[in-house]
Each structure stands twice: as structure tokens, then as C-alpha cells.
Design a protein around this motif. Structure first.
Motif, PDB file in Angstrom:
ATOM      1  N   VAL A   1       0.800  -1.229  -0.021  1.00 47.62           N
ATOM      2  CA  VAL A   1       0.162   0.234   0.071  1.00 47.62           C
ATOM      3  C   VAL A   1       0.883   1.253  -0.049  1.00 47.62           C
ATOM      4  CG1 VAL A   1      -1.651   1.317   1.380  1.00 47.62           C
ATOM      5  CG2 VAL A   1      -1.822  -1.258   1.082  1.00 47.62           C
ATOM      6  N   ARG A   2       1.938   1.215   0.825  1.00 46.90           N
ATOM      7  CA  ARG A   2       2.810   2.212   0.893  1.00 46.90           C
ATOM      8  C   ARG A   2       3.451   2.568  -0.607  1.00 46.90           C
ATOM      9  NH1 ARG A   2       8.467   3.157   1.399  1.00 46.90           N
ATOM     10  NH2 ARG A   2       8.953   4.888   2.516  1.00 46.90           N
ATOM     11  N   LYS A   3       3.885   1.389  -1.135  1.00 47.63           N
ATOM     12  CA  LYS A   3       4.619   1.828  -2.406  1.00 47.63           C
ATOM     13  C   LYS A   3       3.624   1.957  -3.561  1.00 47.63           C
ATOM     14  CE  LYS A   3       7.392  -1.035  -5.778  1.00 47.63           C
ATOM     15  NZ  LYS A   3       8.010  -2.347  -5.804  1.00 47.63           N
ATOM     16  N   THR A   4       2.387   1.847  -3.574  1.00 44.46           N
ATOM     17  CA  THR A   4       1.402   2.360  -4.545  1.00 44.46           C
ATOM     18  C   THR A   4       0.948   3.851  -4.059  1.00 44.46           C
ATOM     19  OG1 THR A   4       0.338   0.053  -4.789  1.00 44.46           O
ATOM     20  CG2 THR A   4      -0.905   1.974  -5.323  1.00 44.46           C
ATOM     21  N   ALA A   5       1.103   4.232  -2.849  1.00 38.80           N
ATOM     22  CA  ALA A   5       0.514   5.334  -2.478  1.00 38.80           C
ATOM     23  C   ALA A   5       1.663   6.357  -2.852  1.00 38.80           C
ATOM     24  CB  ALA A   5       0.244   5.590  -0.995  1.00 38.80           C
ATOM     25  N   LEU A   6       2.932   5.917  -2.858  1.00 33.15           N
ATOM     26  CA  LEU A   6       4.135   6.784  -3.095  1.00 33.15           C
ATOM     27  C   LEU A   6       4.261   7.013  -4.617  1.00 33.15           C
ATOM     28  CD1 LEU A   6       6.958   5.329  -1.182  1.00 33.15           C
ATOM     29  CD2 LEU A   6       6.312   7.529  -0.926  1.00 33.15           C
ATOM     30  N   ALA A   7       3.815   6.075  -5.636  1.00 33.42           N
ATOM     31  CA  ALA A   7       3.588   6.332  -6.910  1.00 33.42           C
ATOM     32  C   ALA A   7       2.441   7.100  -7.267  1.00 33.42           C
ATOM     33  CB  ALA A   7       3.361   4.875  -7.505  1.00 33.42           C
ATOM     34  N   GLU A   8       1.348   7.241  -6.451  1.00 31.15           N
ATOM     35  CA  GLU A   8       0.106   8.075  -6.802  1.00 31.15           C
ATOM     36  C   GLU A   8       0.446   9.211  -6.210  1.00 31.15           C
ATOM     37  OE1 GLU A   8      -2.835   5.605  -5.818  1.00 31.15           O
ATOM     38  OE2 GLU A   8      -2.721   4.227  -7.621  1.00 31.15           O
ATOM     39  N   GLY A   9       1.493   9.613  -5.407  1.00 30.23           N
ATOM     40  CA  GLY A   9       1.574  10.817  -4.568  1.00 30.23           C
ATOM     41  C   GLY A   9       0.348  11.009  -3.469  1.00 30.23           C
ATOM     42  N   ASP A  10      -0.039   9.890  -2.914  1.00 36.55           N
ATOM     43  CA  ASP A  10      -1.132   9.939  -1.832  1.00 36.55           C
ATOM     44  C   ASP A  10      -0.478   9.904  -0.411  1.00 36.55           C
ATOM     45  OD1 ASP A  10      -3.326   9.389  -0.329  1.00 36.55           O
ATOM     46  OD2 ASP A  10      -3.818   7.508  -1.236  1.00 36.55           O
ATOM     47  N   GLU A  11      -0.083  11.176  -0.167  1.00 32.97           N
ATOM     48  CA  GLU A  11       0.355  11.185   1.081  1.00 32.97           C
ATOM     49  C   GLU A  11      -0.344  10.891   2.444  1.00 32.97           C
ATOM     50  OE1 GLU A  11       3.210  12.080   2.054  1.00 32.97           O
ATOM     51  OE2 GLU A  11       3.784  12.480  -0.362  1.00 32.97           O
ATOM     52  N   LEU A  12      -1.848  10.970   2.220  1.00 30.03           N
ATOM     53  CA  LEU A  12      -2.742  10.698   3.386  1.00 30.03           C
ATOM     54  C   LEU A  12      -2.822   9.284   3.308  1.00 30.03           C
ATOM     55  CD1 LEU A  12      -5.344  11.203   5.321  1.00 30.03           C
ATOM     56  CD2 LEU A  12      -6.895  10.645   3.123  1.00 30.03           C
TER      57      LEU A  12
END
Length: 527
Positions: free
Chosen positions: A420-431
Motif C-alpha cells: 500500500v505504501r509503495k502504491t501510495a508513493l507512486a500516486e502521490g497519496d500522502e494521506l
């Protein structure tokens, strides 16, 4: 002994590895979705008898060969072993080109096994990707193409199983066995390994598949979506709500990750006296090896006018990586044998050896007092590794409080958080990044003696995980030192200061296997 379905999962992993397939490729061949294959391979869903027939047809194997274990199945696939059912009507396996070269011709398919002594078929030169081994994997002892924290290691237990299967010589098998053949050795003694050691860069021509359970990943992402909807899209309000829910949410994630496990871990075992705090704000007797070290020789040289340019590197998600640690399963019990048992974990009373390296930090951190001390499993294993590399003598073990252990106890949860962290980093999802950080950091900080977490009390786990983070940082420093960098400073869980071209040693980025530049300065000058 592993069950039939567990053997099947390892066999499928080995066949995928040897065929150059990813989960998406296998799913397409079986008429399933990639998520369905992922759930079946992770154990959150079952391989059905119909699936077994489809798998056998996909790889051109008889069903009995498929169920006989990875060693036999891989041997039959490549003509190095005799089929258990020579007269079976098999379908030639699907052969796909190597992922890195989609326009290359496919290899010849293997004909159905009919001759008593089949001729081994070698892969075509167009499909052979030659990579230099980094050394022998620290888990299975077979050649590995990747490194983790400076040590050669396969990126998943499936790769270990495939490597072991490929290294074994062909074995004569009976015509019709009554039970599946015995599984080859696998790294984890207490639980069937289904996970990678950690995120690592994909080798050339091979994209590492996502190993996290789709169900666990959805459990995390669905929570973010639900809370964001409840807060009507207000990111700040959603972040506050998610952080407030981090402890119960991560404990729910842990319980979900343990569904289908082969054993139950103890959540409230009796606490040994050495693990009890001496006062409400005091500490217990375990030394975690937290580093705080500066290179005295370089500091002295800087004071004499030498210009030393230093880069402060930041390790990413140190406690998340540290969840992969050897943890005791049950209650800790006394062991005075003085010999470390790698299949057990706990805390140990030791006398450490002297450390004579002035250009490399002591793996015990900044402890200067001589004599005995209690350390956790992670610290002891690091000291034993240093001894094996000739850096120091091994520590003397006086007492141990240990239980049967596994390195995979938190692995499914760790993989889900990492994915989840890796995907969020790729998408710029700081939340989502903030929420994931709150989950793993609060998990580590509250599983000891904390009034914030009423669902578990394992101070031994807390110390082992925290000291594993410190050990991982030390291993990064040692890797840099071996590569010719000068170690200037090491502190906390995630800060490493070096002099030299660090990009030749570490990959830059925010993923778990990468490091990021925090600061640059001239030693002795103003930062």
C-alpha cells in the motif's frame, strides 16, 4: 509435514519461476484474474480440484506430477525426471517469451512424456538471460541474483524453493506413490514461507510480482476511502481520524493476516522480570543497541582543516522493514545451554566481545560499560553475524529466555503495508502514506507495556523489532564501508552519514530498498 495444498502452492511458485511467468500470465492461462491467483497463492483462497486439472494442463504435466512437490514437477517439466503417470494424456505447456523481450520467438514446447528415458530439453539461447550471481543466498544457500542489506538473498521464499529444487539431482521415483513426495527444504522452519524478504529492485528482464495479499491491501485502502468519505473529502480531518484509528486498525490487520496460520501466537504470555519496567516512565533491562556514533578520526581531521564533504542519508520506513524479524511464538522459557538455537528467539544475557574497529560503529550501539548485558534476538544475531565475518569474537551467552520462533509471523501484514505504501508513493497519496506510517510505528511502540493497546502485551517483540531496525541500519553502514565509503556518523533508526559517492552503493528513492538524501555538509563547518 506440509499439507497437499501448501505443497501445491510451492510447486506453482517453482513452475512459474522456471517458466518465466508472472501471476498475470498464469491467470490468463487458467482463465482467472490475477487477483484470484494471488489470493490462491497467498492462502486466502483455495486451489480447487478443477484448478489442479487446469494447472496440470497449463504446464503439460500429469496431475500426480503436479502434486508430488516442486522438485519432481520441475524435473518432469524439463525432462530430468520420469513422470509418475507416463500414459497420462498431457497437454503441451504454454511457453511465453521472456518478459524483457516480448518480440523474441518462444521456446519449443515439450511433447507428452512417452519414452521411458526422455531427452532433456534446454532453453533456446534467445530465452536465456544470463545474470551474475551476487553470492549464495543467506536463506537457502543457492546462488542469488539480488542483495538485501548487503547480503545475497532471494527476493521471495518461492524463489528459494525454486532454487533448491533446481539444484537437487534427479531422483528415481516409484510408478505410483501413495502420498506426495516430500517437499525440499525451505527457509522458514515454523511456517510455510510465501513472502519476499523485502522490497527489492527487479533484476534486468524480470519484473517482481506483487506478493501482498489482495484482501489485506483492500482492508487498508478501503479504510482510507471510507474515512475520507466520512470527512467529506477534507484531507486534514481524514488524516486525524485515520491516525486516531491506527492502533485498532493495525491490530485488526494483524488478526486478518494470521487467518490460516499453522499456529496461534501468545498475545499475553507471562512477562519475565527483566522485561518489566522498573517504574512508570522507566525502562526494563533489555539493551537494544541503538546507535549514536561519530568517526573520531574524521572529526579530528576536519578540525585540522581537512575538507570532508558528507551526505546524511535517511533510511525509509525503518520500523516497517524491521517487522521481518525472528519473533518468539509462545511464552519465553529458561535456557542455560549457552548455545544459540536459530529456530528459537527471545532475549539473552551475554558478555559481548571487544570491538576494535575505529572506522566502523560498534553493533552494540554506544554502550561503553563492560560486562554482562541483556540483548534481544536481533542484536544477538547481528553479533553472531559479525563473528562469522571475522569482525569480532562471538559473544558469550550465559542465559537465554526463548520460545520456538519464526521470521514470518508478521510477514503478511508487513507485505500488505509495504505494498500500500509503495502504491501510495507512486500516486502521490500522502494521506495513505501517513496512515500506513502511523499503523506500523504505533504497532511497534504499543505492543509492549502500553495502555494504548489492550489487545497484546509482548515487550519481547517490541525490543526485537526495535533492535532489528538498529541492526538493519548497522548493516547498511557495513555495506557502505565495504564499498569504500567513509562512515562519518550513524544514529537513531534511520540516519547514516557517509563521505564518498554513495549512489554507487545505494539506490536513491523512497521505497524500502532505497535511501534518500537528507542533507549535505562539510564536516567541521556549518551545516
Amino acid at each position: 509435514m506440509l499439507g497437499t495444498e501448501e505443497i501445491l502452492r510451492l510447486t506453482v511458485a517453482a513452475l512459474m519461476s522456471r517458466s518465466g511467468e508472472r501471476q498475470g500470465d498464469l491467470a490468463a492461462g487458467l482463465g482467472l484474474s490475477q487477483a484470484q491467483v494471488s489470493r490462491k497463492q497467498s492462502g486466502s483462497a483455495h486451489w480447487s480440484l478443477e484448478d489442479v486439472d487446469l494447472l496440470a494442463a497449463h504446464y503439460g504435466l500429469a496431475v500426480l506430477d503436479l502434486l508430488a512437490g516442486p522438485t519432481h514437477a520441475v524435473g518432469v517439466l524439463h525432462g530430468a525426471a520420469r513422470s509418475l503417470q507416463p500414459s497420462a494424456l498431457t497437454v503441451p505447456p504454454v511457453r511465453r517469451p521472456a518478459p524483457s523481450a516480448p518480440d523474441r520467438p518462444t521456446a519449443e514446447t515439450h511433447p507428452p512424456a512417452q519414452a521411458e528415458e526422455p531427452t532433456p530439453v534446454s532453453p533456446s539461447p534467445a530465452e536465456t538471460v544470463v545474470q551474475e550471481s551476487t553470492g549464495l543466498c543467506v536463506l537457502c544457500g543457492q546462488p542469488a541474483l539480488d542483495e538485501l542489506d548487503g547480503f545475497p538473498q532471494h527476493l521471495s521464499a518461492e524463489e528459494c524453493a525454486a532454487a533448491v529444487a533446481a539444484a537437487l539431482p534427479p531422483v528415481e521415483t516409484p510408478d505410483v506413490p501413495d502420498v506426495p513426495a516430500e517437499l525440499p527444504p525451505v527457509p522458514s522452519p515454523a511456517e510455510p514461507p510465501t513472502a519476499p524478504a523485502a522490497e527489492a529492485p527487479a533484476a534486468p528482464g524480470h519484473k517482481a510480482p506483487a506478493y501482498a495479499s489482495g484482501t489485506l491491501v483492500e482492508q487498508i485502502t478501503d479504510r482510507v476511502h471510507d474515512v475520507l468519505a466520512e470527512c467529506e473529502g477534507e484531507a486534514d480531518a481524514a488524516q486525524a481520524a485515520l491516525i486516531k484509528r491506527a492502533i485498532p486498525d493495525v491490530m485488526a490487520l494483524l488478526k486478518a493476516s494470521r487467518v490460516g496460520g499453522r499456529y496461534e501466537h501468545s498475545e499475553f504470555p507471562p512477562t519475565q522480570d527483566i522485561l518489566r519496567k522498573k517504574s512508570q516512565k522507566g525502562a526494563d533491562e533489555i539493551w537494544e543497541g541503538r546507535p549514536k556514533w561519530r568517526n573520531a578520526a574524521l572529526v579530528a581531521a576536519a578540525k585540522k582543516g581537512e575538507k570532508i564533504e558528507v551526505t546524511a542519508l535517511d533510511m525509509n520506513a525503518a520500523y516497517l522493514s524491521a517487522l521481518k524479524a525472528w519473533l518468539p511464538i509462545g511464552q519465553l522459557r529458561e535456557d542455560t545451554g549457552g548455545v544459540h538455537d536459530p529456530k528459537k528467539a527471545g532475549v539473552h544475557l551475554i558478555t559481548p566481545a571487544d570491538w576494535d574497529h575505529t572506522d566502523l560503529p560498534n553493533p552494540l550501539g554506544n554502550r561503553m560499560e563492560p560486562g554482562e548485558l541483556w540483548v534481544s534476538e536481533s542484536t544477538l544475531r547481528l553479533l553472531l553475524d559479525c563473528a562469522a565475518q571475522g569482525l569480532a569474537d562471538p559473544p558469550v551467552i550465559h542465559r537465554s529466555l526463548v520460545s520456538g520462533a519464526t521470521e514470518a509471523l508478521l510477514e503478511k501484514m508487513r507485505r500488505a503495508l509495504a505494498e500500500v505504501r509503495k502504491t501510495a508513493l507512486a500516486e502521490g497519496d500522502e494521506l495513505t502514506i501517513t496512515y500506513v506510517k502511523a499503523m506500523y510505528s504505533k504497532f511497534v511502540s504499543t505492543i509492549g507495556e502500553s495502555s494504548s493497546n489492550r489487545e497484546i502485551r509482548r515487550p519481547d517483540w517490541m525490543h526485537i523489532i526495535r533492535s532489528k531496525a538498529f541492526a538493519n541500519l548497522w548493516m547498511k553502514a557495513h555495506k557502505a564501508h565495504r564499498a569504500g565509503l567513509q562512515i562519518v556518523e550513524i544514529s537513531g533508526t534511520d540516519e547514516l552519514h557517509v563521505a564518498g559517492d554513495w549512489r554507487e552503493v545505494f539506490q536513491e528513492g523512497r521505497n524500502l530498498n532505497e535511501v534518500k538524501e537528507k542533507d549535505t555538509y562539510i564536516l567541521g563547518g556549518k551545516r
